[in-house]
Design a protein around this motif. Structure first.
Motif, PDB file in Angstrom:
ATOM      1  N   SER A 177     -11.936 -17.528   0.533  1.00  0.00           N
ATOM      2  CA  SER A 177     -10.691 -18.260   0.739  1.00  0.00           C
ATOM      3  C   SER A 177     -10.861 -19.413   1.721  1.00  0.00           C
ATOM      4  CB  SER A 177      -9.632 -17.280   1.265  1.00  0.00           C
ATOM      5  OG  SER A 177      -8.406 -17.899   1.391  1.00  0.00           O
ATOM      6  N   LEU A 206       3.354 -22.426  -4.211  1.00  0.00           N
ATOM      7  CA  LEU A 206       3.522 -21.123  -4.872  1.00  0.00           C
ATOM      8  C   LEU A 206       4.890 -20.532  -4.590  1.00  0.00           C
ATOM      9  CD1 LEU A 206       0.143 -19.220  -4.352  1.00  0.00           C
ATOM     10  CD2 LEU A 206       1.054 -20.184  -6.458  1.00  0.00           C
ATOM     11  N   ASN A 207       5.323 -20.645  -3.371  1.00  0.00           N
ATOM     12  CA  ASN A 207       6.618 -20.048  -3.045  1.00  0.00           C
ATOM     13  C   ASN A 207       7.758 -20.745  -3.787  1.00  0.00           C
ATOM     14  OD1 ASN A 207       5.674 -17.945  -1.490  1.00  0.00           O
ATOM     15  ND2 ASN A 207       5.585 -19.166   0.377  1.00  0.00           N
ATOM     16  N   THR A 214       7.352 -22.390  -6.795  1.00  0.00           N
ATOM     17  CA  THR A 214       7.258 -22.071  -8.233  1.00  0.00           C
ATOM     18  C   THR A 214       7.685 -20.622  -8.481  1.00  0.00           C
ATOM     19  OG1 THR A 214       4.888 -21.713  -7.938  1.00  0.00           O
ATOM     20  CG2 THR A 214       5.543 -23.811  -8.887  1.00  0.00           C
ATOM     21  N   LEU A 274       7.093 -14.394 -17.531  1.00  0.00           N
ATOM     22  CA  LEU A 274       7.596 -14.498 -16.159  1.00  0.00           C
ATOM     23  C   LEU A 274       7.046 -13.427 -15.216  1.00  0.00           C
ATOM     24  CD1 LEU A 274      11.280 -15.525 -16.960  1.00  0.00           C
ATOM     25  CD2 LEU A 274       9.415 -17.011 -16.197  1.00  0.00           C
ATOM     26  N   TRP A 318       2.694 -15.156 -14.975  1.00  0.00           N
ATOM     27  CA  TRP A 318       2.227 -16.340 -14.239  1.00  0.00           C
ATOM     28  C   TRP A 318       2.876 -16.409 -12.846  1.00  0.00           C
ATOM     29  CZ3 TRP A 318       4.014 -20.994 -17.818  1.00  0.00           C
ATOM     30  CH2 TRP A 318       5.394 -21.127 -17.764  1.00  0.00           C
ATOM     31  N   ASP A 341       1.364  -9.320  -2.075  1.00  0.00           N
ATOM     32  CA  ASP A 341       1.857 -10.406  -1.220  1.00  0.00           C
ATOM     33  C   ASP A 341       2.986  -9.898  -0.308  1.00  0.00           C
ATOM     34  OD1 ASP A 341       1.726 -13.193  -0.413  1.00  0.00           O
ATOM     35  OD2 ASP A 341       3.693 -13.417  -1.352  1.00  0.00           O
ATOM     36  N   ARG A 398       1.258  -8.506   2.397  1.00  0.00           N
ATOM     37  CA  ARG A 398       0.695  -9.575   3.236  1.00  0.00           C
ATOM     38  C   ARG A 398       1.753 -10.078   4.217  1.00  0.00           C
ATOM     39  NH1 ARG A 398      -0.825 -12.719  -0.548  1.00  0.00           N
ATOM     40  NH2 ARG A 398      -3.088 -12.521  -0.550  1.00  0.00           N
TER      41      ARG A 398
HETATM   42  C1  MFK Z   1       9.261 -20.946 -14.389  1.00  0.00           C
HETATM   43  C2  MFK Z   1       8.255 -21.188 -13.399  1.00  0.00           C
HETATM   44  C3  MFK Z   1       7.067 -21.554 -14.055  1.00  0.00           C
HETATM   45  C4  MFK Z   1       6.020 -22.072 -13.244  1.00  0.00           C
HETATM   46  C5  MFK Z   1       4.954 -22.503 -14.131  1.00  0.00           C
HETATM   47  C6  MFK Z   1       3.705 -22.654 -13.510  1.00  0.00           C
HETATM   48  C7  MFK Z   1       2.634 -22.533 -14.486  1.00  0.00           C
HETATM   49  C8  MFK Z   1       1.366 -22.585 -13.793  1.00  0.00           C
HETATM   50  C9  MFK Z   1       0.558 -21.441 -14.122  1.00  0.00           C
HETATM   51  C10 MFK Z   1      -0.265 -21.153 -12.935  1.00  0.00           C
HETATM   52  O1  MFK Z   1      -0.902 -21.943 -12.360  1.00  0.00           O
HETATM   53  S1  MFK Z   1      -0.201 -19.576 -12.534  1.00  0.00           S
HETATM   54  C11 MFK Z   1      -1.261 -19.522 -11.164  1.00  0.00           C
HETATM   55  C12 MFK Z   1      -0.519 -19.105 -10.086  1.00  0.00           C
HETATM   56  N1  MFK Z   1      -1.461 -18.476  -9.225  1.00  0.00           N
HETATM   57  C13 MFK Z   1      -1.061 -17.578  -8.367  1.00  0.00           C
HETATM   58  O2  MFK Z   1       0.095 -17.276  -8.242  1.00  0.00           O
HETATM   59  C14 MFK Z   1      -2.120 -16.988  -7.527  1.00  0.00           C
HETATM   60  C15 MFK Z   1      -2.013 -15.501  -7.509  1.00  0.00           C
HETATM   61  N2  MFK Z   1      -2.798 -15.005  -6.399  1.00  0.00           N
HETATM   62  C16 MFK Z   1      -2.272 -14.910  -5.164  1.00  0.00           C
HETATM   63  O3  MFK Z   1      -1.134 -15.236  -4.902  1.00  0.00           O
HETATM   64  C17 MFK Z   1      -3.163 -14.367  -4.143  1.00  0.00           C
HETATM   65  O4  MFK Z   1      -2.450 -13.476  -3.384  1.00  0.00           O
HETATM   66  C18 MFK Z   1      -3.741 -15.477  -3.228  1.00  0.00           C
HETATM   67  C19 MFK Z   1      -4.410 -16.527  -4.066  1.00  0.00           C
HETATM   68  C20 MFK Z   1      -2.688 -16.140  -2.365  1.00  0.00           C
HETATM   69  C21 MFK Z   1      -4.752 -14.761  -2.360  1.00  0.00           C
HETATM   70  O5  MFK Z   1      -5.594 -15.678  -1.731  1.00  0.00           O
HETATM   71  P1  MFK Z   1      -6.408 -15.260  -0.460  1.00  0.00           P
HETATM   72  O6  MFK Z   1      -7.131 -16.467  -0.023  1.00  0.00           O
HETATM   73  O7  MFK Z   1      -7.180 -14.025  -0.707  1.00  0.00           O
HETATM   74  O8  MFK Z   1      -5.224 -14.936   0.552  1.00  0.00           O
HETATM   75  P2  MFK Z   1      -5.239 -14.703   2.098  1.00  0.00           P
HETATM   76  O9  MFK Z   1      -6.603 -14.858   2.674  1.00  0.00           O
HETATM   77  O10 MFK Z   1      -4.533 -13.426   2.341  1.00  0.00           O
HETATM   78  O11 MFK Z   1      -4.288 -15.859   2.618  1.00  0.00           O
HETATM   79  C22 MFK Z   1      -4.760 -17.130   2.924  1.00  0.00           C
HETATM   80  C23 MFK Z   1      -3.650 -17.814   3.701  1.00  0.00           C
HETATM   81  O12 MFK Z   1      -2.565 -18.133   2.809  1.00  0.00           O
HETATM   82  C24 MFK Z   1      -3.043 -16.949   4.785  1.00  0.00           C
HETATM   83  O13 MFK Z   1      -2.627 -17.808   5.813  1.00  0.00           O
HETATM   84  P3  MFK Z   1      -3.347 -17.769   7.269  1.00  0.00           P
HETATM   85  O14 MFK Z   1      -4.752 -18.162   6.995  1.00  0.00           O
HETATM   86  O15 MFK Z   1      -2.585 -18.749   8.078  1.00  0.00           O
HETATM   87  O16 MFK Z   1      -3.214 -16.360   7.740  1.00  0.00           O
HETATM   88  C25 MFK Z   1      -1.831 -16.381   4.106  1.00  0.00           C
HETATM   89  O17 MFK Z   1      -0.843 -15.968   5.003  1.00  0.00           O
HETATM   90  C26 MFK Z   1      -1.379 -17.567   3.302  1.00  0.00           C
HETATM   91  N3  MFK Z   1      -0.569 -17.131   2.171  1.00  0.00           N
HETATM   92  C27 MFK Z   1      -0.987 -16.501   1.080  1.00  0.00           C
HETATM   93  N4  MFK Z   1       0.033 -16.284   0.256  1.00  0.00           N
HETATM   94  C28 MFK Z   1       1.126 -16.794   0.864  1.00  0.00           C
HETATM   95  C29 MFK Z   1       0.743 -17.344   2.094  1.00  0.00           C
HETATM   96  N5  MFK Z   1       1.600 -17.941   2.912  1.00  0.00           N
HETATM   97  C30 MFK Z   1       2.881 -17.991   2.537  1.00  0.00           C
HETATM   98  N6  MFK Z   1       3.325 -17.494   1.380  1.00  0.00           N
HETATM   99  C31 MFK Z   1       2.490 -16.896   0.518  1.00  0.00           C
HETATM  100  N7  MFK Z   1       2.949 -16.419  -0.629  1.00  0.00           N
END
Ligand code: MFK
Length: 648
Positions: A300, A363-364, A366, A493, A496, A506, A509
């Motif tokens: 990361s 991400l938050n 979307t 829903l 993704w 999360d 987290r």
């Molecule tokens: C109708 C709506 C439609 C939208 C259409 C969109 C279509 C697009 C399709 C896509 O692209 S889908 C792809 C979406 N991908 C994801 O949602 C990724 C899913 N995976 C995750 O969410 C994993 O949990 C994550 C990639 C975040 C894990 O990554 P890490 O690097 O292993 O996380 P880590 O080391 O716990 O956190 C790194 C930093 O990010 C930390 O901050 P610090 O370094 O300051 O401590 C976390 O606190 C921060 N962090 C992670 N998630 C967070 C966040 N901060 C705030 N909010 C969050 N949700």
């Protein structure tokens, strides 16, 4: 017919309509095809029909045709202005918006509701009928990698700008309520948008990232485009996160590298496996920047965030090759592509190694859009279902007069109400954060509720739309009713923007990062809402159920705290469901405790609270999170598979 013995419909005249005609043997089968379309395919296929059968067919022709009209042709459900027909939305706005804001927002939404009905809905259907096409080469063999979209899709982009579907949230003319106003417009738009909600989600996310970076000079113009109300100026953004090694474990799945150029920009090299709305103007994406030793740091902390334009001024792709379009179950109106980045020019916009944390702002947002679409799908299907129930006659009366049918829709309605209030709560909090009016508690609560609501409403929506489809009988399964489109588009829903399990992690987290503070804030917010309702007698049972659930939840957190991370990980999903159910319960109770609450508000709150509110406590009692049970999970799943045999 054994069904005619049932007392509640034996007297019905409709019963007679269902008596099958007494055909001669063999004639029924031959009649089936012609009866649907009035075309005698039996004869058309050149088969001989004997004279006796012919006579029977002739005799039956008129009555059969008449019967088609009476019993097979069903009236299409028509809905009106979706804003005016959404009682909960209107009562929520009336309760929470300041009067002056309410007046203006109300006018805008009513107007928008009419535009959706008359102009936007047909465009949405056109998008469904004309999905994007990938044209890799032109007639002369030149590689063009063109994603050809239909005119309705392009019109959606203009409408999104005209309606300020992104702009509204960033102009802040209604201060903290601007975000809610925008979100409600997106909610109304969602089901008619022909998939255009997706690029809007990412566009909003990109604008949010730029705002959270403090509007760097180099991104100021991009921000203006992303939040423009001028259709000629308006840009949409992509969010390219998923690579060939998967989309959940971004830290280990991202192979794309960034090479620094003498002018300070970067060139990106890598393969993006799932890029939605690939026709977008710009995008945010992650890549690895080489360290001082020229190595690509893994994990990361090796990821950085980049901004890039998809095409240059002349419309040529920015050293990007479109590999192919994805063949998806749903959201087919929208082009999702596999892309090769072969030196795409990009700008580093986060600190090196802070890519994930920086893109989390996107991400938050979307994920909130995901919630919006989930609630909108449920609302849309229920609207159609209830309209159909007013028209469709079965067993001698309208579906709406069959209590079992109404009970089924009412259960969906209660689910949707809970989801809707969760959605409103999140955008209310986001509005406060964005206008610096949020307390630290509000911020923590928002951080927790986003994944909770995303994961829970995604699951609810899948269940509700499938149930609602069934409420149309076989018609619900027919493509040209448009109902399967809603079902397909809804099923994504829960996948993704983070699957249910990834979002559950999360939630954990957010607990860890805040050292448990989010839980304290959560519990206090729920308690406050319950206190407001303590003088409403009719809500007493619901309040009691909620208090019991909260006390079980508190006991669980104490017990889990002493058990360690493995237990929490196994409990993550049930824990998140518990948070969703209890928070939505508190919101429903709060809404039902208003002085002008209706009996349906009270009933919805009571019914919601009748479900199991604290599944995590039940499963803890069932020892579901013990190590032995985890081993048994494995054994149950792999019994009989080669994996199980190889372990012996
Ligand atoms: C109708 C709506 C439609 C939208 C259409 C969109 C279509 C697009 C399709 C896509 O692209 S889908 C792809 C979406 N991908 C994801 O949602 C990724 C899913 N995976 C995750 O969410 C994993 O949990 C994550 C990639 C975040 C894990 O990554 P890490 O690097 O292993 O996380 P880590 O080391 O716990 O956190 C790194 C930093 O990010 C930390 O901050 P610090 O370094 O300051 O401590 C976390 O606190 C921060 N962090 C992670 N998630 C967070 C966040 N901060 C705030 N909010 C969050 N949700």
């Amino acid at each position: 017919m054994f069904t005619c013995r049932l007392p509640w419909w034996t007297s019905s005249a409709a019963c007679k309509l269902w008596q099958p005609p007494r055909f001669l043997p063999g004639v029924w089968e031959k009649c089936q095809l012609p009866s649907c379309k009035g075309i005698n395919t039996t004869v058309g296929q050149g088969q001989q029909v004997d004279a006796q059968e012919k006579q029977v067919l002739e005799d039956l022709e008129m009555p059969l045709a008449k019967r088609e009209v009476e019993t097979l042709f069903q009236e299409q459900p028509e809905t009106g202005n979706q804003y005016l027909e959404d009682a909960l939305l209107r009562s929520y706005l009336k309760t929470h918006l300041p009067p002056k804001v309410l007046e203006e927002v109300n006018q805008d939404l009513e107007r928008f509701g009419n535009r959706l009905l008359t102009k936007i809905k047909p465009l949405g259907w056109e998008c469904e009928l004309n999905p994007p096409v990938f044209r890799q080469y032109d007639a002369w063999g030149q590689r063009v990698d063109q994603i050809v979209t239909c005119s309705a899709w392009r019109r959606m982009k203009e409408i999104a700008a005209e309606e300020g579907l992104i702009a509204e949230a960033y102009e802040r003319r209604y201060s903290s309520w601007s975000r809610l106003h925008q979100a409600v417009k997106l909610y109304l738009f969602s089901s008619f948008s022909g998939g255009f909600s997706c690029p809007l989600a990412m566009t909003d996310g990109a604008a949010k990232v730029i705002e959270s970076l403090g509007f760097p000079v180099s991104l100021k113009s991009a921000f203006d485009h992303l939040t423009s109300r001028d259709p000629k100026k308006f840009w949409t953004s992509g969010q390219w996160m998923t690579e060939r090694r998967g989309g959940s474990d971004v830290a280990n799945g991202t192979e794309t590298v960034a090479r620094k150029q003498p002018d300070g920009t970067y060139r990106l090299y890598g393969f993006k496996w799932f890029t939605s709305a690939a026709d977008s103007d710009v995008t945010l994406t992650l890549a690895r920047v080489a360290d001082a030793e020229g190595k690509w740091p893994q994990g990361s902390s090796g990821l950085s965030l980049f901004f890039l334009k998809v095409r240059d001024e002349e419309g040529k792709l920015n050293s990007i090759q479109v590999q192919r379009l994805k063949d998806k179950l749903g959201t087919r109106q929208m082009a999702t592509a596999e892309l090769w980045l072969d030196g795409a020019k990009a700008e580093l916009i986060s600190a090196e190694g802070r890519g994930v944390a920086s893109i989390s702002n996107m991400l938050n947002i979307t994920r909130i859009h995901n919630v919006i679409c989930a609630v909108a799908s449920m609302r849309r299907m229920i609207s159609l279902s209830r309209e159909y129930a007013r028209r469709r006659v079965a067993f001698g009366k309208c579906l709406k007069d069959h209590p079992l049918h109404m009970q089924t829709i009412a259960r969906m309605e209660v689910q949707t109400r809970g989801a809707f209030l969760l959605f409103m709560e999140i955008v209310r909090l986001l509005g406060l954060v964005e206008t610096n009016m949020a307390s630290e508690q509000d911020q923590l609560l928002l951080r927790l509720l986003i994944p909770v609501a995303k994961l829970y409403t995604g699951k609810q929506a899948s269940a509700v739309v499938v149930e609602a489809m069934e409420s149309f009988g076989g018609q619900g399964y027919m493509e040209d009713t448009g109902l399967p489109v809603i079902v397909r588009d809804t099923l994504v829903l829960s996948i993704w923007e983070g699957t249910t399990n990834i979002l559950s992690l999360d939630v954990l987290r957010s607990l860890t990062k805040s050292q448990g503070q989010v839980m304290a804030v959560f519990l206090s917010a729920v308690q406050k809402k319950l206190e407001l309702a303590s003088s409403t007698m009719k809500l007493e049972p619901a309040v009691k159920q909620m208090r019991d659930a909260i006390s079980s939840l508190v006991q669980f957190t104490r017990a889990a705290g002493s058990k360690g991370a493995a237990t929490m990980e196994l409990a993550a999903r049930d824990f998140s469901y518990t948070l969703a159910r209890t928070y939505a319960g508190a919101l429903l109770i709060e809404h039902a405790a208003r002085p002008d609450a209706s009996s349906t508000d009270i009933s919805a709150a009571r019914r919601w609270c009748n479900q199991e509110l604290c599944p995590v406590a039940t499963e803890l009692e069932n020892s579901s999170y013990e190590a032995e049970e985890a081993l048994m999970d494995h054994a149950l799943v792999y019994e009989g598979s080669p994996a199980s045999r190889s372990r012996l």
